[in-house]
Write a protein that holds these residues in place. Structure first.
Motif, PDB file in Angstrom:
ATOM      1  N   GLY A 166       0.956  -1.209  -0.011  1.00 33.68           N
ATOM      2  CA  GLY A 166      -0.057   0.065   0.146  1.00 33.68           C
ATOM      3  C   GLY A 166       0.766   1.248  -0.054  1.00 33.68           C
ATOM      4  N   LYS A 167       2.268   1.231  -0.351  1.00 30.84           N
ATOM      5  CA  LYS A 167       2.886   2.381  -0.374  1.00 30.84           C
ATOM      6  C   LYS A 167       4.291   2.084  -0.982  1.00 30.84           C
ATOM      7  N   ALA A 168       5.041   2.923  -0.935  1.00 31.26           N
ATOM      8  CA  ALA A 168       6.542   2.686  -1.844  1.00 31.26           C
ATOM      9  C   ALA A 168       7.040   1.628  -0.899  1.00 31.26           C
ATOM     10  N   PRO A 169       7.536   0.353  -1.481  1.00 30.15           N
ATOM     11  CA  PRO A 169       8.079  -0.422  -0.595  1.00 30.15           C
ATOM     12  C   PRO A 169       9.452  -0.254  -0.205  1.00 30.15           C
ATOM     13  N   LYS A 170      10.016  -0.958   0.770  1.00 30.55           N
ATOM     14  CA  LYS A 170      11.334  -0.892   1.290  1.00 30.55           C
ATOM     15  C   LYS A 170      12.384  -1.570   0.423  1.00 30.55           C
ATOM     16  N   ASP A 171      13.618  -1.070   0.535  1.00 33.41           N
ATOM     17  CA  ASP A 171      14.716  -1.598  -0.239  1.00 33.41           C
ATOM     18  C   ASP A 171      14.734  -3.416  -0.111  1.00 33.41           C
ATOM     19  N   ARG A 172      14.530  -3.759   1.051  1.00 35.06           N
ATOM     20  CA  ARG A 172      14.691  -5.373   1.234  1.00 35.06           C
ATOM     21  C   ARG A 172      13.460  -5.885   0.509  1.00 35.06           C
ATOM     22  N   LEU A 173      12.248  -5.439   0.487  1.00 34.85           N
ATOM     23  CA  LEU A 173      11.184  -6.119  -0.135  1.00 34.85           C
ATOM     24  C   LEU A 173      11.438  -6.010  -1.696  1.00 34.85           C
ATOM     25  N   CYS A 174      11.918  -4.746  -2.133  1.00 34.56           N
ATOM     26  CA  CYS A 174      12.185  -4.596  -3.616  1.00 34.56           C
ATOM     27  C   CYS A 174      13.110  -5.729  -3.901  1.00 34.56           C
ATOM     28  N   ARG A 175      13.998  -5.904  -3.446  1.00 37.26           N
ATOM     29  CA  ARG A 175      15.251  -6.822  -3.676  1.00 37.26           C
ATOM     30  C   ARG A 175      14.653  -8.308  -3.925  1.00 37.26           C
ATOM     31  N   ARG A 176      13.852  -8.449  -3.025  1.00 40.36           N
ATOM     32  CA  ARG A 176      13.491  -9.970  -2.765  1.00 40.36           C
ATOM     33  C   ARG A 176      12.423 -10.285  -3.760  1.00 40.36           C
ATOM     34  N   ASP A 177      11.374  -9.332  -4.284  1.00 37.21           N
ATOM     35  CA  ASP A 177      10.274  -9.712  -5.220  1.00 37.21           C
ATOM     36  C   ASP A 177      10.674  -9.190  -6.607  1.00 37.21           C
ATOM     37  N   VAL A 178      11.162  -8.034  -6.807  1.00 34.53           N
ATOM     38  CA  VAL A 178      11.362  -7.538  -7.950  1.00 34.53           C
ATOM     39  C   VAL A 178      13.056  -7.884  -8.374  1.00 34.53           C
ATOM     40  N   GLY A 179      13.892  -7.826  -7.542  1.00 31.28           N
ATOM     41  CA  GLY A 179      15.447  -8.322  -7.886  1.00 31.28           C
ATOM     42  C   GLY A 179      16.143  -6.823  -8.222  1.00 31.28           C
ATOM     43  N   MET A 180      15.756  -5.819  -7.416  1.00 31.79           N
ATOM     44  CA  MET A 180      16.349  -4.459  -7.696  1.00 31.79           C
ATOM     45  C   MET A 180      16.068  -3.835  -6.228  1.00 31.79           C
ATOM     46  N   GLY A 181      17.037  -2.569  -6.072  1.00 29.58           N
ATOM     47  CA  GLY A 181      16.548  -1.905  -5.027  1.00 29.58           C
ATOM     48  C   GLY A 181      15.383  -0.930  -5.264  1.00 29.58           C
ATOM     49  N   ASP A 182      15.236   0.075  -4.212  1.00 31.66           N
ATOM     50  CA  ASP A 182      14.090   0.701  -4.303  1.00 31.66           C
ATOM     51  C   ASP A 182      14.550   1.990  -5.275  1.00 31.66           C
ATOM     52  N   LYS A 183      15.643   2.351  -5.321  1.00 29.55           N
ATOM     53  CA  LYS A 183      15.909   3.506  -6.153  1.00 29.55           C
ATOM     54  C   LYS A 183      16.098   2.895  -7.704  1.00 29.55           C
TER      55      LYS A 183
END
Length: 1354
Positions: A1042-1059
């Motif tokens: 429901g918001k901009a995900p944190k870096d850890r979640l981005c790396r886990r699901d998408v394979g890259m950092g939040d930036k």
């Protein structure tokens, strides 16, 4: 290899030892004079038959007899430590200890000597004498120990029954009286690693033999007690500390029965009978009704020798008696107590008066009774009396000597005598346990098996002065040495005490098994026996051959012998080997050794060949004969080539220069490209001297790369590229440099029968690998290369006689195949130019011989050469570009070398793919690439043709790129190159998604593709291959949190950092927008025609990216727009870190259409949307505008980002307005909100610009009226330091306005403190927007008056 007797130690002061033991007291010497003379007479009688010396030599011998010389050692008790570092010589009451020392002799070599370290009297009781002694080394308990002993304990047995333990310096540690009879023999058994899994692990013990009793002391108990006593003695001697009682000795005492006389024994150890022997013994001992236990009991086996019977076998069942504890503590305490009041000499019995001796005799320790042990069986021989027994290291055999001069070999497992030697009176025995050498077995499959061991019996016959070694059990005598008659054979039979299966891991205990002490030469020698002597007679010849092979290998490895000596030695060894297979191994080892000169090899093999030809022909000899013949031929070829190569330089003929007249023009035309190629291709590298091409080729390497086939022809073997080049340099490089005549080399090669195609491959391989040398002197090299090609093509078997000039020749096709596969483009091109002319000359000569015509022959072969030369020239220019070193910090690996073959196998897009990779490595900006193409087009419209004039003011990179594009005008067209660059960048981004700049660069390249058909296909492939999976993962993740995900979640699901995810979503928006634009333009523009250069039409491989893009299906525009809308929302949410569930902004139809194939038609949302959903969309867009306004005026945000990207970009308001239509949100609401937010932020100028586009002025006026009131309220009521004019103005205001201002909340403003002129201007806009009949019009007038009054007062 045979047996040897090696001296390893010298004895010092042995005469002093003899004098001390024999002449220390005159009375005993006189009493024993008669015995000494008798002993001397016997010795002289025994030696009389050996030599016929003159009587003049007998007189000195009589004098020596009066002074005890040789025989004196036989009357002494001698014991040597297994480590050979301590020797004990005792006679009656006296003893001398000799310890090891290292000293340097006259030649500077260090040698070990045994020197006297202690001497004295050991007897402490009247009348007692030394009867037996042994030296037991104790293992060190330190972790750093590697097997050397910590110290050595000297155990001495006396005729009084006492057993005393001493240090190396003669200090008494403890004394023990275990039996009151004289001690006959002391023996020790230490731990040995079991050599087989089924062997029982034996325990350590010390055994003491008395006339009718046997005492065994546990080794562990003895080890601990000795260490404790030694430590306590050291403390007492230093400071006199309190007494600490050591642990008592645990021992067993057996009364040996049923034997008349016992003189020696051996403790075999614990054994377990098999079931058959157990039942047999039970039947014999217990009769018919005897019972048998389920498991055989463990028994300790003891074997004794003497008389009645001659040999006795005793078995003590383990656990049948409890071990006894001695009174060691009391004895040690009394000894140590006396040590506090006297010197250490008092412990040895010196300086004691008679009363002390009598008191010591009265306080003798109590002797425990012995446990009776009956004999199991024996070897009865009433006339024979045993003298000694010696146990083998494997505990299965024993040697027994007797008074008949026989040596009997006993099988202890079966209890029988298996062998007997006679004529060995007073013999002394020892054993040698020899392991098999590891040579030749380490690489065999059986290397993991345990090593074999051989057992040898050593017999010293003093009366004959001979030392013999016999192989067990029925083997022959393998060695014999003539030694002195007064020597002593010293065999310990044990090693270090205190070792177990854990502490012995990794130890290398160095001990001598058998030593011979010679008192005449004062030397200690050990016996060395090789393992192969234990083999049977049938295998002894093979063992000898293996020994000779090993000796030959060792000799060849040394490499320090003169060639003549080496030749004679190797020849003798090789001819002595009888087995043909071993002889072949020796020959192969000889041929592979680099230390043997060629002449030696030739002479040795010729001698072996002559010897084989004189022998009877066998199958194995035939194989060896063929090997010798073939190797002689190869050696002769090597010698001939070497002689030709080292001969004087010759003058080349001028015919080749006449044929190569046109090549100089080609070289001058190619010279700029060649120089640039050399410049980029010359990188520093490290190589070994022996691996250099100029290094002389060893004959061994020559033999490894040429073999003789069954038909007699020589065949070249290509092992590695470096070795192949070295062989080619040896054969052809002298010809190429002009140092050797080519026709002589070719004649030698043709006589040797080497296949011409292999020679062609070898020649071209040298030219290609030694590219730099070829380019440095091209004219000379090409002239000689031309001559060699002509000579090789004229060889028999090169070009078939039936070849038609209108067909392709296999000979020249092989040359082309080698050249097009090479990565050395410059050498390949130049060699192709020479080969082209050589082929042309060959074709013309054939045409002249057949047609006798003056016309030049036209052939298909020449057309192939023209195409090959053009391809190689193209590759040279391309390779020069690819070899350019990129700037520091650029990404990508090193350039992949290319060749004609790799480009053809890469398909129609192989050339473009290589250039796109080069663009990526050099990080060439798309705008710069576009500029280069634009200038190329401008120059092409002009009259300039030269590549160097295309770009006058550009750098070398652009110049090379233009040159390559000129060579490949179709493959490197702008559309194709931009498409490949886009694909290369997105591929590199997919490898590392954190590098968002790669994906951005891909988008920029994609925008520069002018063809909408290619653009559409590239977008579709990028979306389906790389983008949609990560895009859907990002959408679902944001929907979940429901918001901009944190870096850890981005790396886990998408394979890259939040930036990186924010940048990725921005690129997704661009990609979908480009896709929509391309889809709209496809119908208006015809598809482009893709073509390839004429010489590269034969490319076979995968289709290019442009061809794949052209094959893609069209997309469904509404579906692309639908995905673009979602991507924009996601990008905005992450850019401004807003809380939103993006998928919740769409209805069920919209959600189902997401992430589908863009080429399919999906059911899209239509009609009016649910008001609640529209309200959510409107709220999200309003928050986006609010966040944008805050970011553009945020001073804390660094202004490094350009205004075209990021949260401060100017296009965000227009984007929100554009989204209003698809999302069914009124854009006027968004504009009014934007105006209010800008005024709230204090950005009045920007607000005035947006205000012009607002349609509903009345609503906007009411909203701005509130902002004006909040500003005025802040200035009048909420400022901390209110001025007097402001207070007076507040008093003059109408009550309605005053009340309304007090109700305002200035905290809602982002920037409440605004200059009054701006507020006055805002009120003016209010008056213009509000109609006069508006309810708040009067309030606006009051506000105008108030603001004007404040402005005038300021």
């Amino acid at each position: 290899m045979s047996c040897s007797l090696l001296e390893f130690c010298r004895l010092q002061e042995l005469k002093t030892v003899r004098d001390y033991l024999s002449h220390g007291q005159t009375e005993p010497a006189e009493k024993n004079q008669t015995e000494n003379e008798l002993a001397w007479d016997t010795s002289d009688w025994e030696t009389a038959w050996e030599s016929d010396k003159s009587k003049e030599q007998e007189a000195p011998s009589v004098v020596e007899a009066k002074e005890p010389s040789g025989p004196w050692l036989q009357d002494c008790v001698v014991s040597l430590s297994p480590c050979s570092d301590l020797l004990v010589v005792a006679q009656e009451q006296k003893a001398v200890f000799l310890s090891a020392k290292w000293q340097t002799d006259d030649s500077g070599k260090e040698e070990m000597t045994l020197a006297v370290s202690w001497s004295g009297i050991l007897s402490t009781e009247e009348g007692e004498c030394v009867s037996s002694t042994i030296c037991i080394p104790l293992a060190s308990q330190k972790r750093s120990s590697t097997g050397r002993p910590d110290w050595t304990c000297v155990v001495v047995g006396f005729t009084s029954g006492y057993v005393r333990f001493y240090t190396e310096s003669g200090v008494l540690l403890l004394a023990q009286l275990l039996h009151e009879d004289p001690v006959i023999r002391l023996k020790c058994r230490t731990y040995e690693i079991p050599r087989h899994p089924g062997v029982t692990e034996q325990h350590e013990e010390l055994s003491i033999l008395y006339p009718a009793a046997l005492v065994t002391i546990d080794g562990f108990s003895l080890f601990q007690s000795l260490r404790a006593c030694r430590n306590q003695v050291a403390r007492a001697a230093a400071a006199g500390s309190e007494m600490i009682q050591p642990p008592p000795l645990a021992y067993k005492k057996w009364a040996l029965q049923d034997m008349d006389n016992i003189v020696d024994h051996c403790s075999v150890g614990v054994m377990t009978l098999n079931v058959f022997d157990q039942m047999k013994n039970a039947s014999v001992l217990g009769g018919f009704n005897a019972s048998v236990k389920g498991s055989p009991p463990a028994m300790s086996q003891y074997v004794t020798v003497g008389g009645g019977p001659y040999t006795g076998f005793y078995y003590a069942v383990e656990g049948s008696t409890q071990p006894l504890l001695s009174h060691v503590a009391l004895a040690v305490a009394s000894k140590l107590t006396s040590a506090l009041f006297s010197a250490a000499s008092g412990w040895l019995g010196w300086n004691k008066n008679k009363n002390e001796v009598e008191s010591a005799q009265k306080h003798r320790p109590k002797v425990e009774p012995a446990t009776p042990l009956g004999i199991r069986f024996g070897l009865p021989d009433s006339r024979r009396h045993g003298e000694s027994i010696c146990l083998s290291p494997c505990n299965t055999l024993a040697g027994v000597t007797d008074d008949f001069g026989r040596v009997t070999l006993l099988d202890l497992n079966r209890g029988i005598a298996v062998r007997m030697w006679k004529g060995y009176r007073d013999a002394q025995l020892g054993w040698l346990h020899v392991p098999e050498e590891q040579v030749g077995r380490e690489s065999s499959p059986s290397a993991s098996r345990p090593r074999r061991h051989a057992l040898f019996l050593v017999i010293y016959a003093p009366r004959r002065g001979i030392l013999e070694i016999w192989a067990m059990q029925y083997g022959p005598r393998v060695g014999a040495f003539t030694v002195g008659k007064h020597c002593r054979l010293l065999y310990a039979g044990y090693r270090l005490l205190g070792v177990n299966s854990v502490t012995s891991q990794g130890w290398k205990i160095h001990t001598h098994q058998v030593c011979l002490l010679d008192p005449i030469t004062e030397a200690l020698r050990t016996v060395n026996v090789p393992f192969h002597l234990a083999l049977s007679d049938k295998k002894s010849e093979g063992a000898k051959d293996m020994h000779l092979l090993k000796k030959l290998t060792t000799m060849l490895k040394s490499g320090d012998m003169e060639p003549d000596i080496l030749e004679s030695e190797v020849k003798a060894l090789l001819l002595d080997i009888k087995n043909s297979s071993i002889q072949k191994q020796a020959l192969e080892s000889l041929l592979s050794n680099k230390n043997v000169p060629v002449l030696c090899l030739t002479n040795i093999i010729r001698a072996l060949l002559n010897a084989l030809q004189q022998q009877d022909a066998k199958l194995e000899d035939t194989v060896l004969l063929q090997l010798c013949s073939s190797q002689l031929e190869l050696l002769q070829l090597y010698t001939d080539i070497h002689h030709v190569s080292t001969a004087a330089a010759f003058e080349g003929d001028s015919e080749a220069l006449d044929t190569l007249e046109g090549i100089e023009g080609e070289l001058s035309r190619l010279n700029p490209t060649l120089q640039r190629y050399i410049k980029f291709n010359s990188r520093p590298s490290v190589s070994f001297v022996q691996d250099a091409p100029d290094a002389p080729l060893p004959v061994q390497a020559f033999l490894l790369q040429i073999e003789c086939a069954e038909d007699g022809q020589l065949k070249l073997i290509q092992r590695s590229e470096a070795e192949w080049t070295q062989l080619g340099s040896f054969v052809f490089w002298g010809c190429l440099c002009g140092k050797s005549p080519p026709h002589k080399i070719c004649d030698k090669l043709q006589q040797a029968g080497i296949n011409p195609p292999q020679l062609l491959s070898l020649l071209l391989g040298v030219c290609l690998q030694r590219e730099k040398e070829m380019i440095q002197n091209p004219t000379e090299c090409f002239k000689n290369l031309y001559a060699l090609l002509v000579l090789l093509s004229n060889m028999e078997g090169a070009i078939e006689e039936t070849w038609d000039s209108q067909s392709v020749s296999p000979w020249w096709q092989q040359a082309r195949n080698i050249l097009v596969q090479s990565h050395n483009s410059a050498a390949a091109l130049l060699a192709a130019l020479v080969a082209h002319r050589a082929a042309k000359a060959s074709i013309n000569s054939r045409a002249d011989s057949k047609l006798q015509s003056e016309w030049e022959a036209v052939s298909l072969e020449l057309e192939h050469w023209v195409v090959c030369v053009r391809q190689l020239e193209d590759v040279l220019v391309l390779q020069t570009l690819l070899l350019m070193t990129p700037i520091a910090g650029s990404v990508g690996g090193p350039a992949v070398p290319c060749s004609v073959k790799t480009l053809l196998e890469g398909g129609s897009g192989g050339i473009t793919d290589n250039v796109s990779k080069w663009v990526f490595r050099h990080n060439l900006a798309p705008e710069q690439l576009k500029e280069i193409f634009q200038k190329m087009e401008d120059k092409e419209e002009g009259a300039g043709d030269e590549v160097s004039n295309i770009l006058e003011n550009t750098d070398e990179t652009a110049e090379l790129l233009v040159a390559v594009c000129k060579r490949f005008p179709h493959s490197l067209s702008p559309n194709l190159l931009f498409a490949h660059c886009c694909w290369e960048y997105v591929v590199q981004w997919n490898k590392d998604p954190e590098e968002g700049a790669h994906l951005c660069q891909a988008m920029e390249h994609l925008k520069l593709v002018s063809s909408p058909h290619i653009q559409l296909g590239i977008c579709t492939m990028m979306w389906s291959t790389f983008i949609v999976k990560r895009f859907s993962a990002a959408a679902f993740l944001i929907e979940k949190v429901g918001k901009a995900p944190k870096d850890r979640l981005c790396r886990r699901d998408v394979g890259m950092g939040d930036k990186a995810l924010t940048s990725f979503l921005g690129c997704c928006v661009q990609l979908l927008q480009i896709l929509m634009e391309a889809d709209a333009a496809v119908a208006e523009v015809p598809p482009p025609k893709l073509s390839v250069e004429e010489v590269w039409c034969g490319a076979e491989g995968p289709a290019s990216i442009a061809e794949l893009a052209m094959e893609q299906k069209g997309v469904h525009y509404p579906l692309v727009q639908h995905h673009c809308l979602l991507a924009t929302l996601l990008h905005a949410a992450l850019t401004f870190t807003l809380k939103v569930k993006p998928l919740s902004l769409f209805d069920s139809k919209g959600k189902n259409a997401f992430f589908r194939d863009l080429t399919t038609i999906q059911l899209m949302p239509s009609g009016d949307m649910d008001p609640g959903l529209v309200l959510l969309r409107q709220e999200f867009l309003l928050r986006v505008l609010t966040a944008w306004v805050q970011h553009i005026d945020d001073t804390s945000v660094p202004r490094t980002l350009p205004p075209t990207s990021g949260p401060r970009a100017d296009w965000w308001p227009s984007l929100c307005m554009d989204l209003g239509g698809p999302l069914q949100v009124n854009p006027d609401i968004l504009r009014r909100h934007l105006v209010c937010q800008l005024y709230s932020q204090g950005l009045d100028q920007r607000a005035e610009e947006v205000m012009l586009e607002v349609e509903d002025k009345d609503v906007l006026g009411s909203q701005l009226l509130m902002i004006t009131g909040q500003r005025l309220s802040y200035s009048l009521l909420h400022v901390q330091n209110q001025t007097q004019p402001a207070m007076e103005l507040l008093a003059r205001l109408p009550p309605t306005l005053c009340t309304w201002l007090k109700a305002m909340d200035p905290s809602e403003l982002q920037c409440p403190l605004v200059p009054l002129p701006q507020t006055s201007k805002l009120v003016g806009h209010l008056i213009e927007m509000l109609p006069e009949n508006h309810a708040q019009y009067s309030l606006a007038l009051h506000l105008l008056e108030a603001v004007d009054a404040l402005t005038m007062e300021e």
